[in-house]
Design an enzyme around this catalytic site. Structure first.
Site, PDB file in Angstrom:
ATOM      1  N   ASP A 186       2.319  -4.453  -0.254  1.00 42.64           N
ATOM      2  CA  ASP A 186       3.174  -4.327   0.926  1.00 42.64           C
ATOM      3  C   ASP A 186       2.555  -5.053   2.121  1.00 42.64           C
ATOM      4  O   ASP A 186       3.195  -5.191   3.159  1.00 42.64           O
ATOM      5  CB  ASP A 186       3.487  -2.866   1.258  1.00 42.64           C
TER       6      ASP A 186
ATOM      7  N   SER B  38      -2.767   2.346  -1.319  1.00 40.01           N
ATOM      8  CA  SER B  38      -2.734   1.111  -0.547  1.00 40.01           C
ATOM      9  C   SER B  38      -4.055   0.354  -0.670  1.00 40.01           C
ATOM     10  O   SER B  38      -4.438  -0.047  -1.756  1.00 40.01           O
ATOM     11  CB  SER B  38      -2.389   1.414   0.911  1.00 40.01           C
TER      12      SER B  38
ATOM     13  N   ASP C 250      -0.833  -2.496  -3.525  1.00 43.08           N
ATOM     14  CA  ASP C 250       0.579  -2.150  -3.705  1.00 43.08           C
ATOM     15  C   ASP C 250       1.506  -3.203  -3.107  1.00 43.08           C
ATOM     16  O   ASP C 250       2.719  -2.998  -3.023  1.00 43.08           O
ATOM     17  CB  ASP C 250       0.899  -0.762  -3.149  1.00 43.08           C
TER      18      ASP C 250
ATOM     19  N   ASP D  64      -2.427  -6.847  -0.907  1.00 45.42           N
ATOM     20  CA  ASP D  64      -3.182  -5.631  -1.219  1.00 45.42           C
ATOM     21  C   ASP D  64      -2.651  -5.001  -2.509  1.00 45.42           C
ATOM     22  O   ASP D  64      -1.649  -5.470  -3.070  1.00 45.42           O
ATOM     23  CB  ASP D  64      -3.164  -4.657  -0.036  1.00 45.42           C
TER      24      ASP D  64
END
Length: 573
Positions: A304, A143, A302, A300
């Protein structure tokens, strides 16, 4: 085995990765470094794995990934007659290697693998699990953590991150394994040729985009709104999908931060790629000074989560918090869906317990049922699943958490920065056509419902001693709860581990029906609140503060005072 015995075993057996052998050789005479790498196994929980990349049982490497995946393979083979797993990965260091390592283990165990041909966001992994009817999913990502970290999120067949029970079942399988002797794997190309691994097709990707676009309300306004965007994917996975969606809704004036456009796990321009913090948006803000956009978007690694900044009316740009953006989106969705006649009967919104209480007022104003869940978007996804089981998933209109994660629609079961970016831009475009700035829209929200200010303070405790300190702090606050914080009396105390809430003004105890979790909540006078919990993926205790007042400045000042007072109480343990 002792740490030294484990170290010697790794020197002998960890031969597939030359980088690990170099690292092990370099620490041969460093007892402290050996202990840090081998004093425990990297924890596998509902968030999967997360840790520093390197050699050892307490590090992210192909061996810890293989062992975890062998446990997952054993789990899905017992639970499903024809098990299959979807895999995606982000731009982090060794993400591709870890994704392939996981695929190789699954294939060797007779588990069919569906993997993307290139890096893709976390929500697209959740979508693939559901679209391909997979038994589980794996997303290789850490993340927003710094570059030295990587991780491995495990998903259930519903597209949610694994529940506590499922994660415990997988962990039991993992713990029964020897990391070198009990793990099967086969070469990736061999498994691909044998049909045990296949690439996820463009049809699945296009279906994902179709579902994202279906969440729009006023997307027809975007092309003619004149909205101007600066966008940064922070060297992660958002670049292609976010730009694809913005293009499809007609937003043409998109300036991408070039230094952060392409995948780069070193994050050289942004050491902490977290859109919650100004540092991550700093380069984008410099672009804003030149481009003068209506909106800065930052996803960010990834993709999400998404952060934003907007013109502050004074020549600069103001960052909005996740609570503010989520509340504004909920207000916009409710108002516009009612106006257009697309609001479902008995609509439902979902938020986590640490997310802004202004949501309660918004839901009350629009007749929306509000469901509160524990921290973690999997619990929001779980609520969508409950609705789906009753054939009522269309009742779900929006869910979000304060840490910049949002989801409209039930097509995935995790937060989705792609749909959130689309809706944020659509909302900004709509207000722009009405002559309303985003700053004014936020002010209108506060005028309607009152001013709520929120903040999070993370207290870091590294290493084995840090873990012990964290446990001691939580237990001390549980058993010696403060009677007041910053001269504000504690009027309600909730212990989510013991599943009890106590009204301290009457002494009345009420059972908490949410799952057990190591969370403590202190409700104070004057609408203030403090909630604390240890992070599930980082060596941190997180404190969440809420203050309310007549003005934003007054509420912000109260928040700072509350943080100072509570920090002193917590660290005095």
């Amino acid at each position: 085995m002792t740490e030294m015995e484990l170290y010697q075993s790794w020197r002998k057996n960890a031969i597939d990765d030359p980088d690990l052998q170099s690292e092990l050789s370099a620490i041969e005479n460093d007892a402290e470094a050996i202990q840090d790498r081998f004093y425990r196994d990297l924890a596998f929980g509902t968030g999967g794995l997360r840790g520093v990349i390197g050699a050892g049982t307490n590090r992210m490497n192909i061996y810890t990934v293989r062992k975890a995946t062998q446990g997952l393979a054993n789990y899905v083979k017992e639970a499903f007659s024809e098990p299959s797993v979807a895999i995606s990965y982000d731009s982090r260091i060794k993400s591709t290697d870890f994704a392939k390592a996981a695929a190789e283990v699954l294939a060797a165990n007779g588990v069919k693998v569906h993997i993307y041909t290139e890096l893709k966001p976390t929500p697209m992994l959740s979508f693939a699990v559901r679209a391909l009817h997979c038994s589980a999913g794996i997303m290789v990502t850490a993340s927003h953590n710094p570059a030295k970290y990587n991780g491995y999120k495990a998903y259930g067949s519903d597209g949610c991150q694994m529940t506590i029970d499922a994660a415990d079942a997988v962990l039991a399988k993992i713990n029964a394994l020897d990391i070198f002797n009990d793990v099967k794997h086969m070469p990736f190309d061999e498994a691909l040729a044998a049909g045990m691994i296949s690439y996820i097709g463009d049809d699945v990707i296009e279906d994902y985009f179709r579902n994202v676009l279906a969440q729009g309300i006023n997307t027809d306004l975007c092309a003619k709104s004149g909205l101007k965007i600066v966008y940064t994917p922070l060297n992660g996975t958002g670049n292609k999908p976010v730009r694809t969606i913005l293009n499809r809704i007609g937003i043409q004036e998109v300036t991408v931060v070039k230094e952060q456009e392409n995948p780069d796990g070193n994050f050289t321009t942004c050491p902490y790629p977290n859109p919650e913090i100004r540092e991550a948006l700093q380069l984008g803000l410099q672009y804003c000074d030149q481009v003068k956009p209506d909106l800065l978007l930052a996803t960010d690694p990834d993709a999400d989560r998404v952060g934003i900044a907007v013109p502050d009316g004074k020549g600069g740009y103001a960052l909005f918090s996740g609570n503010e953006v989520g509340a504004m989106l909920l207000e916009y969705i409710c108002e516009q869906r009612i106006q257009k006649g697309t609001m479902p009967k008995h609509p439902v919104a979902v938020k986590t317990i640490v997310t802004t209480d202004i949501v309660e007022a918004i839901c009350k104003a629009y007749g929306v049922e509000l469901i509160e869940v524990l921290t973690g978007f999997k619990f929001i996804g779980e609520q969508i699943g409950f609705l789906e089981a009753k054939g009522e998933e269309d009742r779900y209109i929006f869910g979000f958490e304060e840490s910049y994660g949002y989801l409209a629609g039930s097509y995935v079961r995790d937060k989705d920065a792609v749909v959130a970016s689309m809706l944020i831009c659509e909302m900004a475009a709509y207000y722009r056509t009405k002559g309303i700035s985003m700053m004014q829209a936020r002010e209108n929200l506060y005028q309607k419902y009152g001013v709520y200010v929120h903040a999070q303070h993370s207290f870091t405790f590294e290493g084995e001693s840090g873990m012990i300190r964290m446990q001691n702090i939580m237990e001390h606050l549980r058993t010696h709860r403060p009677e007041q914080i910053d001269n504000l009396k504690v009027i309600q105390f909730a212990d989510y581990e013991k599943q009890v809430s106590i009204d301290l003004t009457t002494g009345t105890e009420t059972a908490i029906t949410l799952p057990q979790s190591n969370v403590l909540s202190f409700t104070l006078e004057q609408g203030a609140k403090v909630i604390i919990r240890p992070s599930g993926t980082e060596p941190k205790i997180k404190a969440y503060y809420t203050t309310t007042a007549a003005t934003e400045a007054e509420a912000a000042a109260k928040k700072d005072e509350l943080d100072t007072a509570f920090s002193a109480i917590m660290l005095a343990e």
